[in-house]
Design a protein around this motif. Structure first.
Motif, mmCIF file in Angstrom:
data_model
loop_
_atom_site.group_PDB
_atom_site.id
_atom_site.type_symbol
_atom_site.label_atom_id
_atom_site.label_comp_id
_atom_site.label_asym_id
_atom_site.label_seq_id
_atom_site.Cartn_x
_atom_site.Cartn_y
_atom_site.Cartn_z
ATOM 1 N N VAL A 15 0.045 8.618 -6.363
ATOM 2 C CA VAL A 15 0.816 8.421 -5.305
ATOM 3 C C VAL A 15 2.248 7.781 -5.713
ATOM 4 N N GLN A 16 2.044 6.776 -6.702
ATOM 5 C CA GLN A 16 3.241 6.049 -7.131
ATOM 6 C C GLN A 16 4.393 6.897 -7.503
ATOM 7 N N ASN A 17 4.268 7.905 -8.008
ATOM 8 C CA ASN A 17 5.510 9.064 -8.343
ATOM 9 C C ASN A 17 5.580 9.891 -7.153
ATOM 10 N N LEU A 18 4.895 10.137 -6.141
ATOM 11 C CA LEU A 18 5.096 11.120 -4.873
ATOM 12 C C LEU A 18 6.269 10.645 -4.078
ATOM 13 N N ARG A 47 0.581 -1.177 0.019
ATOM 14 C CA ARG A 47 0.072 -0.114 0.050
ATOM 15 C C ARG A 47 0.839 1.322 -0.078
ATOM 16 N N MET A 48 0.766 2.073 -0.954
ATOM 17 C CA MET A 48 1.340 3.302 -0.903
ATOM 18 C C MET A 48 0.789 4.436 -0.260
ATOM 19 N N SER A 49 -0.257 4.138 0.220
ATOM 20 C CA SER A 49 -0.973 4.960 1.331
ATOM 21 C C SER A 49 -0.130 4.985 2.695
ATOM 22 N N LEU A 50 0.630 4.145 2.782
ATOM 23 C CA LEU A 50 1.331 4.012 4.220
ATOM 24 C C LEU A 50 2.424 5.130 4.138
ATOM 25 N N HIS A 51 2.961 5.772 2.936
ATOM 26 C CA HIS A 51 3.821 6.619 2.955
ATOM 27 C C HIS A 51 3.312 7.964 3.113
ATOM 28 N N ALA A 52 1.878 8.302 2.600
ATOM 29 C CA ALA A 52 1.114 9.530 2.786
ATOM 30 C C ALA A 52 0.949 9.411 4.395
ATOM 31 N N GLY A 57 -7.304 11.561 1.178
ATOM 32 C CA GLY A 57 -7.398 10.422 -0.187
ATOM 33 C C GLY A 57 -5.869 10.378 -0.581
ATOM 34 N N VAL A 58 -5.941 9.063 -1.114
ATOM 35 C CA VAL A 58 -4.653 8.744 -1.809
ATOM 36 C C VAL A 58 -5.202 7.844 -2.965
ATOM 37 N N SER A 59 -4.647 8.081 -4.193
ATOM 38 C CA SER A 59 -5.292 7.377 -5.337
ATOM 39 C C SER A 59 -3.639 7.332 -6.379
ATOM 40 N N GLY A 98 -4.588 7.629 -9.560
ATOM 41 C CA GLY A 98 -4.766 8.502 -10.831
ATOM 42 C C GLY A 98 -4.667 10.017 -10.150
ATOM 43 N N PRO A 99 -5.414 10.957 -10.995
ATOM 44 C CA PRO A 99 -5.212 12.386 -10.685
ATOM 45 C C PRO A 99 -5.974 13.040 -9.602
ATOM 46 N N PHE A 100 -7.086 12.213 -9.289
ATOM 47 C CA PHE A 100 -7.979 12.826 -8.458
ATOM 48 C C PHE A 100 -7.660 13.091 -6.928
ATOM 49 N N GLY A 101 -6.689 12.271 -6.507
ATOM 50 C CA GLY A 101 -6.251 12.070 -5.185
ATOM 51 C C GLY A 101 -7.077 11.643 -4.086
ATOM 52 N N GLY A 102 -8.040 10.429 -4.491
ATOM 53 C CA GLY A 102 -8.964 10.126 -3.652
ATOM 54 C C GLY A 102 -10.220 10.782 -3.100
ATOM 55 N N THR A 103 -10.405 11.920 -4.100
ATOM 56 C CA THR A 103 -11.620 12.739 -3.875
ATOM 57 C C THR A 103 -13.043 12.014 -3.879
#
Length: 189
Positions: A146-149, A20-25, A110-112, A114-119
């Motif tokens: 998020v994969q690029n952040l 999960r990339m949301s762990l970093h966030a 929100g984490v995604s 795609g471009p919308f950031g989990g909105t």
């Protein structure tokens, strides 16, 4: 409000997915929040909360999670977008408490990929927060693509997210102070 008592604002990581990339966030938000004077925080990973799945609601309340929610002055929920929604496990965990949330602030991140950031996930989670008795702030946190952040070690690659996160957290801390004052000083009739 007792100024000598810090605000307690835990960050809930709302997914149990592997990789999960949301762990970093969630780690970034927790780290930034921990730098605020007068604030204590804790990262709560729902993947590590031992809740049964053969029942639901307060019947499965886990003592440690319940105690943290009771102590909390506000919450941050960090969740990836699951097909325009949030994870079932996040809802299962949140539903295990009720009175612990009343009149406390919550900010949603929100984490995604795609471009919308989990909105879209945030839009779907807002009515749940209200029903639980939480007071949502009007700023959201959004981590798009998020994969690029973050690099492989979890280091943020785009510093613009720090300014956005600071704006989000300042609003949350303000609301937490106001609501704590209200809970402690304004009688409910």
């Amino acid at each position: 409000m007792a100024e000598d008592r810090p605000l307690f604002i835990p960050v809930i990581l709302g997914t149990a997915r592997m990789g999960r990339m949301s762990l970093h966030a969630a780690q970034l938000v927790t780290g930034e929040l921990g730098q605020y004077a007068g604030v204590e925080t804790d990262l709560i990973d729902i993947a590590k909360i031992p809740l049964p799945t053969n029942d639901a609601g307060e019947a499965i309340k886990q003592a440690d999670f319940s105690a943290k929610m009771n102590k909390a002055d506000a919450l941050v929920v960090v969740s990836p977008e699951y097909n325009h929604g949030y994870s079932g496990l996040l809802k299962h965990v949140l539903d295990s408490c009720l009175k612990e949330y009343i009149h406390k602030a919550v900010g949603i991140v929100g984490v995604s990929a795609g471009p919308f950031g989990g909105t879209r996930m945030i839009q779907n989670l807002l009515p749940v927060m209200r029903e639980l008795g939480l007071v949502t702030i009007f700023w959201d946190g959004n981590f798009s693509t998020v994969q690029n952040l973050f690099d492989a070690s979890g280091r943020l690659q785009d510093p613009a997210y720090l300014k956005r996160t600071d704006k989000f957290l300042k609003e949350l801390v303000w609301m937490a102070k106001v609501l704590r004052y209200g809970r402690e000083n304004v009688p409910r009739e």
